[in-house]
Design an enzyme around this catalytic site. Structure first.
Site, PDB file in Angstrom:
ATOM      1  N   ARG A   1       0.827  -1.216   0.000  1.00 46.78           N
ATOM      2  CA  ARG A   1       0.000   0.000   0.000  1.00 46.78           C
ATOM      3  C   ARG A   1       0.858   1.262   0.000  1.00 46.78           C
ATOM      4  O   ARG A   1       0.493   2.257   0.636  1.00 46.78           O
ATOM      5  CB  ARG A   1      -0.957   0.015   1.198  1.00 46.78           C
ATOM      6  CG  ARG A   1      -1.893  -1.194   1.276  1.00 46.78           C
ATOM      7  CD  ARG A   1      -2.878  -1.198   0.119  1.00 46.78           C
ATOM      8  NE  ARG A   1      -3.914  -2.195   0.304  1.00 46.78           N
ATOM      9  CZ  ARG A   1      -5.138  -1.921   0.757  1.00 46.78           C
ATOM     10  NH1 ARG A   1      -5.483  -0.699   1.047  1.00 46.78           N
ATOM     11  NH2 ARG A   1      -6.026  -2.882   0.880  1.00 46.78           N
TER      12      ARG A   1
ATOM     13  N   ARG B   1      -4.168   6.098   0.276  1.00 49.45           N
ATOM     14  CA  ARG B   1      -4.826   7.190   0.982  1.00 49.45           C
ATOM     15  C   ARG B   1      -3.955   8.014   1.924  1.00 49.45           C
ATOM     16  O   ARG B   1      -4.361   9.095   2.338  1.00 49.45           O
ATOM     17  CB  ARG B   1      -6.039   6.642   1.747  1.00 49.45           C
ATOM     18  CG  ARG B   1      -7.201   6.350   0.832  1.00 49.45           C
ATOM     19  CD  ARG B   1      -8.264   5.584   1.557  1.00 49.45           C
ATOM     20  NE  ARG B   1      -7.675   4.355   2.068  1.00 49.45           N
ATOM     21  CZ  ARG B   1      -8.334   3.457   2.765  1.00 49.45           C
ATOM     22  NH1 ARG B   1      -9.581   3.652   3.063  1.00 49.45           N
ATOM     23  NH2 ARG B   1      -7.726   2.366   3.172  1.00 49.45           N
TER      24      ARG B   1
ATOM     25  N   ARG C   1      -9.169  11.155  -5.371  1.00 45.39           N
ATOM     26  CA  ARG C   1     -10.317  10.354  -4.961  1.00 45.39           C
ATOM     27  C   ARG C   1     -11.570  11.182  -4.697  1.00 45.39           C
ATOM     28  O   ARG C   1     -12.674  10.649  -4.730  1.00 45.39           O
ATOM     29  CB  ARG C   1      -9.956   9.528  -3.719  1.00 45.39           C
ATOM     30  CG  ARG C   1      -9.276   8.244  -4.032  1.00 45.39           C
ATOM     31  CD  ARG C   1     -10.232   7.212  -4.620  1.00 45.39           C
ATOM     32  NE  ARG C   1     -11.057   6.596  -3.585  1.00 45.39           N
ATOM     33  CZ  ARG C   1     -12.363   6.691  -3.515  1.00 45.39           C
ATOM     34  NH1 ARG C   1     -13.025   7.418  -4.395  1.00 45.39           N
ATOM     35  NH2 ARG C   1     -13.035   6.076  -2.564  1.00 45.39           N
TER      36      ARG C   1
ATOM     37  N   ASP D   1      -6.259  -3.706  -7.317  1.00 39.27           N
ATOM     38  CA  ASP D   1      -6.828  -4.267  -6.096  1.00 39.27           C
ATOM     39  C   ASP D   1      -7.044  -5.768  -6.278  1.00 39.27           C
ATOM     40  O   ASP D   1      -7.339  -6.219  -7.388  1.00 39.27           O
ATOM     41  CB  ASP D   1      -8.158  -3.589  -5.752  1.00 39.27           C
ATOM     42  CG  ASP D   1      -8.540  -3.844  -4.303  1.00 39.27           C
ATOM     43  OD1 ASP D   1      -7.924  -3.222  -3.415  1.00 39.27           O
ATOM     44  OD2 ASP D   1      -9.412  -4.681  -4.055  1.00 39.27           O
TER      45      ASP D   1
ATOM     46  N   TYR E   1     -13.831 -13.358   0.630  1.00 45.42           N
ATOM     47  CA  TYR E   1     -14.557 -12.164   0.178  1.00 45.42           C
ATOM     48  C   TYR E   1     -15.833 -12.537  -0.579  1.00 45.42           C
ATOM     49  O   TYR E   1     -16.869 -11.890  -0.425  1.00 45.42           O
ATOM     50  CB  TYR E   1     -13.672 -11.284  -0.708  1.00 45.42           C
ATOM     51  CG  TYR E   1     -12.847 -10.287   0.073  1.00 45.42           C
ATOM     52  CD1 TYR E   1     -13.452  -9.233   0.740  1.00 45.42           C
ATOM     53  CD2 TYR E   1     -11.469 -10.411   0.159  1.00 45.42           C
ATOM     54  CE1 TYR E   1     -12.707  -8.319   1.466  1.00 45.42           C
ATOM     55  CE2 TYR E   1     -10.710  -9.496   0.886  1.00 45.42           C
ATOM     56  CZ  TYR E   1     -11.338  -8.463   1.536  1.00 45.42           C
ATOM     57  OH  TYR E   1     -10.604  -7.557   2.261  1.00 45.42           O
TER      58      TYR E   1
HETATM   59  O1  CP3 Z   1       0.163  -1.595  -2.538  1.00 46.60           O
HETATM   60  C1  CP3 Z   1      -0.151  -0.729  -3.373  1.00 46.60           C
HETATM   61  O2  CP3 Z   1       0.244   0.439  -3.328  1.00 46.60           O
HETATM   62  C2  CP3 Z   1      -0.980  -1.157  -4.564  1.00 46.60           C
HETATM   63  C3  CP3 Z   1      -2.357  -1.010  -4.357  1.00 46.60           C
HETATM   64  C4  CP3 Z   1      -3.181  -2.010  -3.594  1.00 46.60           C
HETATM   65  C5  CP3 Z   1      -4.520  -1.695  -3.256  1.00 46.60           C
HETATM   66  N1  CP3 Z   1      -5.102  -2.817  -2.738  1.00 46.60           N
HETATM   67  C6  CP3 Z   1      -5.159  -0.392  -3.474  1.00 46.60           C
HETATM   68  C7  CP3 Z   1      -6.365  -0.042  -2.706  1.00 46.60           C
HETATM   69  C8  CP3 Z   1      -2.942  -3.323  -3.193  1.00 46.60           C
HETATM   70  C9  CP3 Z   1      -1.675  -4.148  -3.265  1.00 46.60           C
HETATM   71  C10 CP3 Z   1      -4.168  -3.817  -2.663  1.00 46.60           C
HETATM   72  C11 CP3 Z   1      -4.353  -5.201  -2.194  1.00 46.60           C
HETATM   73  C12 CP3 Z   1      -5.527  -5.516  -1.362  1.00 46.60           C
HETATM   74  N2  CP3 Z   1      -6.821  -5.120  -1.526  1.00 46.60           N
HETATM   75  C13 CP3 Z   1      -5.502  -6.396  -0.266  1.00 46.60           C
HETATM   76  C14 CP3 Z   1      -4.273  -7.106   0.220  1.00 46.60           C
HETATM   77  C15 CP3 Z   1      -3.431  -6.200   1.041  1.00 46.60           C
HETATM   78  C16 CP3 Z   1      -3.964  -6.022   2.430  1.00 46.60           C
HETATM   79  O3  CP3 Z   1      -4.123  -4.860   2.809  1.00 46.60           O
HETATM   80  O4  CP3 Z   1      -4.230  -7.018   3.081  1.00 46.60           O
HETATM   81  C17 CP3 Z   1      -6.804  -6.479   0.255  1.00 46.60           C
HETATM   82  C18 CP3 Z   1      -7.245  -7.289   1.450  1.00 46.60           C
HETATM   83  C19 CP3 Z   1      -7.635  -5.679  -0.565  1.00 46.60           C
HETATM   84  C20 CP3 Z   1      -9.100  -5.484  -0.430  1.00 46.60           C
HETATM   85  C21 CP3 Z   1      -9.457  -4.076  -0.190  1.00 46.60           C
HETATM   86  N3  CP3 Z   1      -9.351  -3.083  -1.136  1.00 46.60           N
HETATM   87  C22 CP3 Z   1      -9.996  -3.484   0.980  1.00 46.60           C
HETATM   88  C23 CP3 Z   1     -10.274  -4.228   2.265  1.00 46.60           C
HETATM   89  C24 CP3 Z   1     -10.202  -2.135   0.715  1.00 46.60           C
HETATM   90  C25 CP3 Z   1     -10.879  -1.081   1.571  1.00 46.60           C
HETATM   91  C26 CP3 Z   1     -10.170  -0.768   2.793  1.00 46.60           C
HETATM   92  C27 CP3 Z   1      -8.713  -0.472   2.625  1.00 46.60           C
HETATM   93  O5  CP3 Z   1      -7.918  -1.172   3.239  1.00 46.60           O
HETATM   94  O6  CP3 Z   1      -8.365   0.435   1.865  1.00 46.60           O
HETATM   95  C28 CP3 Z   1      -9.740  -1.878  -0.591  1.00 46.60           C
HETATM   96  C29 CP3 Z   1      -9.733  -0.591  -1.290  1.00 46.60           C
HETATM   97  C30 CP3 Z   1      -8.392  -0.106  -1.736  1.00 46.60           C
HETATM   98  N4  CP3 Z   1      -7.438  -0.837  -2.390  1.00 46.60           N
HETATM   99  C31 CP3 Z   1      -7.920   1.230  -1.618  1.00 46.60           C
HETATM  100  C32 CP3 Z   1      -6.658   1.271  -2.227  1.00 46.60           C
HETATM  101  C33 CP3 Z   1      -5.785   2.477  -2.408  1.00 46.60           C
HETATM  102  C34 CP3 Z   1      -8.691   2.392  -0.986  1.00 46.60           C
HETATM  103  C35 CP3 Z   1      -9.743   2.800  -1.922  1.00 46.60           C
HETATM  104  C36 CP3 Z   1     -10.138   4.220  -1.699  1.00 46.60           C
HETATM  105  O7  CP3 Z   1      -9.411   5.099  -2.185  1.00 46.60           O
HETATM  106  O8  CP3 Z   1     -11.174   4.460  -1.067  1.00 46.60           O
END
Ligand code: CP3
Length: 361
Positions: free
Chosen positions: A25, A29, A38, A74, A168
């Site tokens: 990540r 954000r 966003r 994602d 999920y």
């Molecule tokens: O790492 C990076 O910079 C690349 C981007 C990336 C995102 N998601 C962007 C994202 C990566 C590698 C992921 C993987 C991901 N997504 C995982 C595995 C990593 C982890 O944290 O365990 C999981 C479980 C998800 C599922 C997911 N996507 C959730 C639970 C959420 C919402 C809550 C949260 O943690 O952000 C997302 C949305 C998401 N994925 C955002 C981003 C930047 C936020 C979206 C927004 O801007 O509102």
């Protein structure tokens, strides 16, 4: 040139002049530019726009000075070609619902808002997907990002592990106890196996397509596997993670990451991967002992420390992890889980510098 990068060398357990570091990540954000974007653009629209993906991926890598970039995407995008509605609700995280059946009269057909996957028949109906085509926007984004990224910086592609994705689909979103998932495993082991096989097959195609598009390493996120006991992991998750990893084309390193894997780390590492990603709840030196010497290790600073710690506290945390890694080859520095949204960007930049400076050999 990229092949000689410190990150890819460390994945191959070769000696490096310093410990490479990137952060799960690292784009997102906690960054002001991303939050501004966003306000105007829904998350899924960003993920499907190759210019925005390229800009965010490279922007984050350059801003913090990470030794690798991870494509902005994602793990849940793959549920759309499987036939489900995906949305991200403010504050509530992702929501996966069964798509309204097409062609049905208004008011009839499947109810929108129902949990995505409920019955063995739902599993049977899951289509065989061709991610190269249905998720082609990601492949285009990878091609473009690879062209625009500095040649010496490797690009990481990724996907969710079968267990995490299945959870999920079954829960329909985030879960605290994974009750529906565990009930399914227990009561319908046959349908569970079919589901996991279908996900593993689709995910292998998805990851292989990412490599063909230009990804130079892959990470598999088993983010929620820590809700399982060792016994459950062995019976219900491991065979499918192992099958997925075996089906990946050779040639790029695979990082196998999970959180909460302490109770079954030996099994988790045996499922495969060139690099094992561990969270912050296990000591890195103990994890290294348990994994053995045939796989590299990635981790594992507590994301909370990065978010709320002073720079002095963060430095002590970095020193402790580097000491546990003991200068041995095959360590990639990372957090134990993703960067938290409240994290001050200056802490992130400082962390990367600290790892580089304190690990000089
Ligand atoms: O790492 C990076 O910079 C690349 C981007 C990336 C995102 N998601 C962007 C994202 C990566 C590698 C992921 C993987 C991901 N997504 C995982 C595995 C990593 C982890 O944290 O365990 C999981 C479980 C998800 C599922 C997911 N996507 C959730 C639970 C959420 C919402 C809550 C949260 O943690 O952000 C997302 C949305 C998401 N994925 C955002 C981003 C930047 C936020 C979206 C927004 O801007 O509102």
């Amino acid at each position: 040139m990229t092949e000689d990068s410190v990150f890819l060398k460390a994945c191959r357990r070769e000696e490096t002049p310093y410990t490479p570091v990137w952060l799960m990540r690292q784009a997102g954000r906690y960054m002001k530019d991303y939050r501004l974007l966003r306000e105007r653009t829904p998350f899924l629209d960003i993920c499907k726009n190759k210019d925005l993906v390229t800009e965010i991926t490279i922007g984050a890598q350059e801003k913090i000075g990470a030794d690798a970039a991870i494509i902005f995407s994602d793990i849940l995008l793959i549920v759309e070609p499987f036939g489900f509605d995906l949305s991200y609700l403010k504050g509530d995280g992702p929501s996966i619902r069964r798509a309204p059946s097409t062609g049905s009269a208004r008011g009839s057909g499947q109810r929108r808002g129902a949990r995505a996957l409920r019955t063995a028949e739902d599993v049977e109906r899951l289509p065989d997907i061709d991610p190269e085509e249905s998720l082609g926007f990601l492949m285009e984004a990878i091609r473009q990002t690879r062209r625009a990224l500095k040649p010496e910086v490797p690009l990481i592609g990724f996907a969710g592990a079968p267990f995490t994705l299945a959870s999920y689909l079954i829960e329909g979103g985030a879960s605290k106890d994974f009750a529906a998932t565990k009930e399914w495993m227990r009561r319908r082991p046959g349908a569970w196996g079919v589901l996991m096989e279908k996900i593993a097959r689709a995910t292998a195609k998805y990851l292989n397509a990412q490599v063909r598009a230009g990804a130079q390493a892959l990470q598999i996120f088993d983010s929620w596997v820590g809700c399982l006991s060792a016994e459950e992991y062995k019976n219900f998750a491991l065979p499918h993670s192992a099958a997925l990893i075996r089906s990946l084309d050779q040639g790029v390193p695979v990082i196998h990451f999970g959180t909460g894997t302490d109770p079954f780390l030996e099994l988790f590492s045996r499922a495969g991967g060139d690099v094992i990603g561990v969270d912050h709840r296990v000591r890195l030196d103990e994890a290294r002992e348990r994994i053995g010497t045939k796989q590299a290790i990635q981790g594992n600073l507590d994301p909370q420390l990065l978010s709320t710690g002073s720079l002095a506290e963060i430095k002590r945390g970095v020193q402790s992890i580097l000491k546990q890694a003991a200068g041995r080859s095959g360590h990639i520095f990372n957090l134990g889980h993703g960067v938290l949204p409240e994290t001050p960007p200056k802490n992130v930049v400082a962390l990367i510098q600290m790892v580089h400076e304190l690990s000089q050999r």
